[in-house]
Design an enzyme around this catalytic site. Structure first.
Site, PDB file in Angstrom:
ATOM      1  N   ASP A   1      -0.900  -0.855   9.168  1.00  0.00           N
ATOM      2  CA  ASP A   1       0.109  -1.104   7.876  1.00  0.00           C
ATOM      3  C   ASP A   1      -0.977  -1.096   6.806  1.00  0.00           C
ATOM      4  O   ASP A   1      -1.699  -1.924   6.785  1.00  0.00           O
ATOM      5  CB  ASP A   1       0.507  -2.444   8.162  1.00  0.00           C
ATOM      6  CG  ASP A   1       1.553  -2.645   6.989  1.00  0.00           C
ATOM      7  OD1 ASP A   1       1.452  -1.936   5.934  1.00  0.00           O
ATOM      8  OD2 ASP A   1       2.300  -3.585   6.809  1.00  0.00           O
ATOM      9  N   ILE A   2      -0.851  -0.023   5.858  1.00  0.00           N
ATOM     10  CA  ILE A   2      -1.824   0.113   4.822  1.00  0.00           C
ATOM     11  C   ILE A   2      -1.968  -1.076   4.012  1.00  0.00           C
ATOM     12  O   ILE A   2      -2.883  -1.415   3.372  1.00  0.00           O
ATOM     13  CB  ILE A   2      -1.718   1.458   3.907  1.00  0.00           C
ATOM     14  CG1 ILE A   2      -2.884   1.714   3.257  1.00  0.00           C
ATOM     15  CG2 ILE A   2      -0.433   1.133   3.129  1.00  0.00           C
ATOM     16  CD1 ILE A   2      -2.960   3.161   2.770  1.00  0.00           C
TER      17      ILE A   2
ATOM     18  N   ASN B   1       7.069   8.010  -5.712  1.00  0.00           N
ATOM     19  CA  ASN B   1       8.306   9.077  -6.194  1.00  0.00           C
ATOM     20  C   ASN B   1       7.693   9.085  -7.621  1.00  0.00           C
ATOM     21  O   ASN B   1       7.314   8.098  -8.155  1.00  0.00           O
ATOM     22  CB  ASN B   1       9.477   9.022  -5.573  1.00  0.00           C
ATOM     23  CG  ASN B   1      10.175   7.794  -6.090  1.00  0.00           C
ATOM     24  OD1 ASN B   1      10.113   7.332  -7.332  1.00  0.00           O
ATOM     25  ND2 ASN B   1      10.785   6.816  -5.154  1.00  0.00           N
TER      26      ASN B   1
ATOM     27  N   GLY C   1       9.663   3.685   3.174  1.00  0.00           N
ATOM     28  CA  GLY C   1       8.609   4.186   3.768  1.00  0.00           C
ATOM     29  C   GLY C   1       7.217   3.287   3.298  1.00  0.00           C
ATOM     30  O   GLY C   1       7.633   2.100   3.037  1.00  0.00           O
ATOM     31  N   VAL C   2       6.289   3.867   3.200  1.00  0.00           N
ATOM     32  CA  VAL C   2       5.086   3.018   2.658  1.00  0.00           C
ATOM     33  C   VAL C   2       5.342   2.608   1.110  1.00  0.00           C
ATOM     34  O   VAL C   2       4.890   1.360   1.029  1.00  0.00           O
ATOM     35  CB  VAL C   2       3.828   4.028   2.801  1.00  0.00           C
ATOM     36  CG1 VAL C   2       3.722   5.174   1.733  1.00  0.00           C
ATOM     37  CG2 VAL C   2       2.520   3.143   2.865  1.00  0.00           C
ATOM     38  N   ASP C   3       5.932   3.018   0.454  1.00  0.00           N
ATOM     39  CA  ASP C   3       6.259   2.617  -0.964  1.00  0.00           C
ATOM     40  C   ASP C   3       6.831   1.352  -1.001  1.00  0.00           C
ATOM     41  O   ASP C   3       6.626   0.362  -1.452  1.00  0.00           O
ATOM     42  CB  ASP C   3       7.198   3.782  -1.896  1.00  0.00           C
ATOM     43  CG  ASP C   3       7.039   3.695  -3.305  1.00  0.00           C
ATOM     44  OD1 ASP C   3       6.407   2.761  -3.777  1.00  0.00           O
ATOM     45  OD2 ASP C   3       7.821   4.582  -3.784  1.00  0.00           O
TER      46      ASP C   3
ATOM     47  N   SER D   1       3.563  12.466   1.804  1.00  0.00           N
ATOM     48  CA  SER D   1       4.461  13.276   1.864  1.00  0.00           C
ATOM     49  C   SER D   1       4.961  13.738   3.214  1.00  0.00           C
ATOM     50  O   SER D   1       5.834  14.648   3.481  1.00  0.00           O
ATOM     51  CB  SER D   1       4.045  14.818   1.156  1.00  0.00           C
ATOM     52  OG  SER D   1       4.100  14.682  -0.275  1.00  0.00           O
ATOM     53  N   THR D   2       4.714  12.926   4.284  1.00  0.00           N
ATOM     54  CA  THR D   2       4.996  13.448   5.471  1.00  0.00           C
ATOM     55  C   THR D   2       5.982  12.660   6.306  1.00  0.00           C
ATOM     56  O   THR D   2       6.371  12.764   7.313  1.00  0.00           O
ATOM     57  CB  THR D   2       3.708  13.039   6.511  1.00  0.00           C
ATOM     58  OG1 THR D   2       3.319  11.857   6.598  1.00  0.00           O
ATOM     59  CG2 THR D   2       2.570  13.974   6.055  1.00  0.00           C
TER      60      THR D   2
ATOM     61  N   TYR E   1       9.591  12.902   2.354  1.00  0.00           N
ATOM     62  CA  TYR E   1       9.254  14.175   1.951  1.00  0.00           C
ATOM     63  C   TYR E   1       9.153  15.313   2.565  1.00  0.00           C
ATOM     64  O   TYR E   1       9.209  16.736   2.222  1.00  0.00           O
ATOM     65  CB  TYR E   1       7.973  14.138   0.853  1.00  0.00           C
ATOM     66  CG  TYR E   1       8.545  13.576  -0.468  1.00  0.00           C
ATOM     67  CD1 TYR E   1       9.625  12.781  -0.656  1.00  0.00           C
ATOM     68  CD2 TYR E   1       7.441  13.374  -1.641  1.00  0.00           C
ATOM     69  CE1 TYR E   1       9.922  12.229  -2.036  1.00  0.00           C
ATOM     70  CE2 TYR E   1       7.625  12.792  -2.690  1.00  0.00           C
ATOM     71  CZ  TYR E   1       9.139  12.218  -2.872  1.00  0.00           C
ATOM     72  OH  TYR E   1       9.457  11.446  -4.194  1.00  0.00           O
TER      73      TYR E   1
HETATM   74  P1  ADP Z   1       6.761  10.446   1.435  1.00  0.00           P
HETATM   75  O1  ADP Z   1       8.016  10.007   0.673  1.00  0.00           O
HETATM   76  O2  ADP Z   1       5.546  10.777   0.585  1.00  0.00           O
HETATM   77  O3  ADP Z   1       7.100  11.573   2.366  1.00  0.00           O
HETATM   78  P2  ADP Z   1       6.859   8.046   3.280  1.00  0.00           P
HETATM   79  O4  ADP Z   1       6.649   6.777   2.793  1.00  0.00           O
HETATM   80  O5  ADP Z   1       7.982   8.408   3.627  1.00  0.00           O
HETATM   81  O6  ADP Z   1       6.239   9.053   2.065  1.00  0.00           O
HETATM   82  O7  ADP Z   1       5.942   8.244   4.489  1.00  0.00           O
HETATM   83  C1  ADP Z   1       4.554   8.701   4.287  1.00  0.00           C
HETATM   84  C2  ADP Z   1       3.892   8.237   5.671  1.00  0.00           C
HETATM   85  O8  ADP Z   1       3.550   6.838   5.455  1.00  0.00           O
HETATM   86  C3  ADP Z   1       4.553   8.634   6.817  1.00  0.00           C
HETATM   87  O9  ADP Z   1       3.607   9.136   7.680  1.00  0.00           O
HETATM   88  C4  ADP Z   1       4.789   7.104   7.399  1.00  0.00           C
HETATM   89  O10 ADP Z   1       4.905   7.017   8.760  1.00  0.00           O
HETATM   90  C5  ADP Z   1       3.648   6.435   6.824  1.00  0.00           C
HETATM   91  N1  ADP Z   1       3.984   4.773   6.667  1.00  0.00           N
HETATM   92  C6  ADP Z   1       4.988   4.199   6.423  1.00  0.00           C
HETATM   93  N2  ADP Z   1       5.076   2.872   6.135  1.00  0.00           N
HETATM   94  C7  ADP Z   1       3.620   2.707   6.297  1.00  0.00           C
HETATM   95  C8  ADP Z   1       2.666   1.609   6.134  1.00  0.00           C
HETATM   96  N3  ADP Z   1       3.256   0.678   5.984  1.00  0.00           N
HETATM   97  N4  ADP Z   1       1.381   1.741   6.201  1.00  0.00           N
HETATM   98  C9  ADP Z   1       0.711   3.052   6.412  1.00  0.00           C
HETATM   99  N5  ADP Z   1       1.636   4.292   6.444  1.00  0.00           N
HETATM  100  C10 ADP Z   1       3.192   4.027   6.415  1.00  0.00           C
END
Ligand code: ADP
Length: 172
Positions: free
Chosen positions: A14-15, A28, A36-38, A122-123, A126
């Site tokens: 988890d980043i 975004n 997601g990560v955001d 973006s994976t 997006y």
């Molecule tokens: P985007 O809208 O740019 O596609 P997302 O957040 O939907 O961004 O996904 C981008 C990547 O982040 C995906 O590969 C997802 O598995 C990963 N991800 C989601 N949550 C976390 C987290 N807490 N830490 C690291 N990576 C994450």
């Protein structure tokens, strides 16, 4: 000697838990948070992060902006806006490359940023194909690894961990 060449560290995590100087957010354009990560970054950083993003305003696709990290271990967040995948004919690959380059460029403006972690921009929502995104990300990060003490590619799944390791090993 290969061991001494600065490279990218691939870590499954988890980043938001990483103790690095800056983490990159897959944001975004509105900078108002999302899933997601955001979403994870905003939850971990606290409401001050959203307030800081509001003060910044918008961020165009391919660009990046800096805020403090507030309650995160990381002192800074670099919000980088990757492209939405739309079949590949709309410059998505170049835009994704530019997104990583913009985040690195923002990191360079802050001398205290010596270590930095990137998600797979973006994976998720997006929709960028993961294999191609991994190649683009790791090529850019590897090419700039010597400018920092530590660059982490933070992946979230076992499948992405294997993909990133294989992709990094196979880079020309
Ligand atoms: P985007 O809208 O740019 O596609 P997302 O957040 O939907 O961004 O996904 C981008 C990547 O982040 C995906 O590969 C997802 O598995 C990963 N991800 C989601 N949550 C976390 C987290 N807490 N830490 C690291 N990576 C994450």
């Amino acid at each position: 000697m290969p061991g001494l060449v600065p490279s990218v560290e691939v870590v499954r995590t988890d980043i938001t838990a990483l103790a690095v100087d800056a983490i990159v957010n897959a944001a975004n354009s509105s900078l108002l948070g999302g899933g997601g990560v955001d979403g994870a970054i905003h939850r971990a950083a606290g409401p001050e992060l959203l307030a800081a993003c509001r003060r910044v305003g918008r961020c165009h696709t391919g660009q990046a902006v800096l805020t403090p990290g507030f309650r995160l271990k990381a002192r800074f967040v670099i919000h980088a806006v990757g492209p939405v995948w739309n079949g590949g004919g709309s410059g998505e690959r170049e835009l994704l490359r530019r997104t990583y380059l913009s985040a690195l460029g923002v990191a360079r403006t802050e001398p205290e940023i010596r270590s930095i972690a990137f998600p797979a921009i973006s994976t998720g929502a997006y929709g960028f194909p993961r294999e191609e995104a991994a190649r683009i990300a790791l090529e850019v990060l590897r090419d700039h690894a010597r400018e920092f003490d530590r660059i982490v590619a933070a992946v979230f799944t076992e499948a992405d961990l294997a993909l990133y390791r294989d992709t990094l090993a196979a880079l020309p």
